[in-house]
Design an enzyme around this catalytic site. Structure first.
Site, PDB file in Angstrom:
ATOM      1  N   LEU A 182       0.840  -1.192   0.000  1.00 63.74           N
ATOM      2  CA  LEU A 182       0.000   0.000   0.000  1.00 63.74           C
ATOM      3  C   LEU A 182       0.881   1.250   0.000  1.00 63.74           C
ATOM      4  CD1 LEU A 182      -2.579  -1.137   2.714  1.00 63.74           C
ATOM      5  CD2 LEU A 182      -3.023  -0.966   0.258  1.00 63.74           C
ATOM      6  N   HIS A 183       0.607   2.166  -0.916  1.00 60.95           N
ATOM      7  CA  HIS A 183       1.419   3.389  -0.949  1.00 60.95           C
ATOM      8  C   HIS A 183       0.668   4.607  -1.478  1.00 60.95           C
ATOM      9  CE1 HIS A 183       1.652   2.250  -5.176  1.00 60.95           C
ATOM     10  NE2 HIS A 183       2.050   3.476  -5.433  1.00 60.95           N
ATOM     11  N   ARG A 184      -0.535   4.430  -2.018  1.00 60.14           N
ATOM     12  CA  ARG A 184      -1.221   5.561  -2.656  1.00 60.14           C
ATOM     13  C   ARG A 184      -1.749   6.546  -1.613  1.00 60.14           C
ATOM     14  NH1 ARG A 184      -1.430   5.229  -7.987  1.00 60.14           N
ATOM     15  NH2 ARG A 184      -1.052   3.158  -8.891  1.00 60.14           N
TER      16      ARG A 184
END
Length: 361
Positions: free
Chosen positions: A203-205
């Site tokens: 997860l990075h957005r």
């Protein structure tokens, strides 16, 4: 024919590697590789060049970090010097990162033709910086190579002449296919992992990790999931930074009790990890494609995707931030009631060959 190939960020490397391999086979093509330096640490860059057998860049602009505007501006200033010196017939850009649009804008202003690989993908969410990069790059490109049917439809609706558009398949899958043999005898990258008995999470957005209340709820949900299956989380630097800033480290530590929390890992290690996973939970575009090819169930924590074939044909489902939907699909996967999926057309490891065939005519 002189072509300058552009890479800048981690997703670009997997896409450019098969193109360089194909270009090397053609005497008609003189090619240079420019690395903008948009991703600049070893885990995000150098190790990928080695693992994917990409030659050292001929030119490294070394722009480093910064805001979207700052990064784009730095690339444009430095890349203009490269174009004026080397005078290529084409530049080739891949994907949708800041390097893609920055180099394309410079080329367009100088009258250098632009090849866009992975053209036409649309999330229809202008809140995503990548969507702006995609739309603008396609608007000024001369040759547009697409990965799936939706991309052809999007470009047609935007008025792009059909003679500019070529449906060739997915170069990222070319790299996956090329590397499958390399990981055949490779052990899983972390201890105490067993085939199909863990889930991979990336997860990075901004929509998931930039707001403390959202990130906290996601970590709580992952903690609940970790009670049923071991989680492996190669943590993006942005996500770790926000966990620290929001005081959520204890939440992450709770997940680590039945899982593995690590920093970014190399491409081959990640591919090995995904191939043997029971499922993936992600907001990454590339992971949606890789899991679809490998037949691994994928739960995507986004409201939309620019890769609809992974949902319509593949193993991907969208849940956004709906944690109830996340748990529902997770339970379906554990009970083997999740869809099986299929590989989209032309995702066969030969997209780069088709692209080079078009270029040499």
């Amino acid at each position: 024919m002189k072509i300058i190939n552009i890479v800048g960020a981690r997703p670009n490397f997997m896409k450019i590697a098969p193109l360089i391999r194909e270009m090397k086979k053609r005497e008609k093509i003189e090619h240079l590789l420019v690395h903008t330096g948009q991703h600049y640490d070893n885990d995000m860059s150098d190790s990928f060049f080695k693992q994917l057998e990409i030659p050292e860049p001929d030119i490294n602009l070394g722009v480093g970090a910064g805001s979207h505007a700052e990064q784009t501006a730095k690339i444009m200033i430095e890349f203009e010097k490269v174009l004026l010196q080397h005078k290529p017939d084409f530049i080739l850009v891949v994907g949708d990162v800041n390097s893609t649009i920055a180099c394309s804008l410079v080329a367009s202003k100088l009258g250098v033709k632009i090849i866009h690989v992975e053209a036409g993908l649309r999330s229809f969410d202008r809140g995503m910086p990548e969507e702006i990069n995609r739309v603008l790059t396609d608007a000024i490109s001369d040759l547009l190579f697409t990965t799936e049917a939706s991309a052809n439809k999007n470009l047609k609706q935007e008025g792009v002449p059909e003679q500019k558009v070529f449906f060739v398949g997915n170069v990222m899958i070319d790299t996956l296919v090329h590397c499958l043999d390399k990981i055949q005898d490779r052990s899983l990258p972390f201890q105490n992992l067993h085939e199909k008995q863990y889930a991979v999470v990336t997860l990075h957005r901004p929509s998931n990790v930039d707001r403390p209340e959202v990130l906290e709820k996601i970590l709580d949900a992952l903690s609940r999931i970790s009670q049923k299956i071991k989680l492996v989380i190669p943590l993006h630097p942005r996500t770790q930074k926000n966990i620290n800033a929001f005081g959520l480290q204890e939440k992450l530590d709770a997940i680590a009790r039945n899982g593995v929390i690590a920093g970014p890992i190399g491409y081959l290690e990640m591919l090995r990890l995904i191939k043997s996973a029971r499922l993936a939970i992600t907001d990454s575009g590339g992971l949606q494609e890789e899991t679809t090819y490998l037949g691994v169930p994928c739960i995507t924590m986004r409201e939309n995707t620019e890769r609809p074939s992974t949902v319509e044909l593949g193993t991907n489902v969208l849940v956004g931030n709906d944690l109830g939907l996340l748990f529902e699909h997770f339970e379906k996967i554990l009970s083997d009631h999740f869809k099986k999926g299929q590989i989209p057309p032309l995702w066969d490891g030969k997209a780069a060959s088709r692209i080079v065939e078009v270029l040499v005519g």
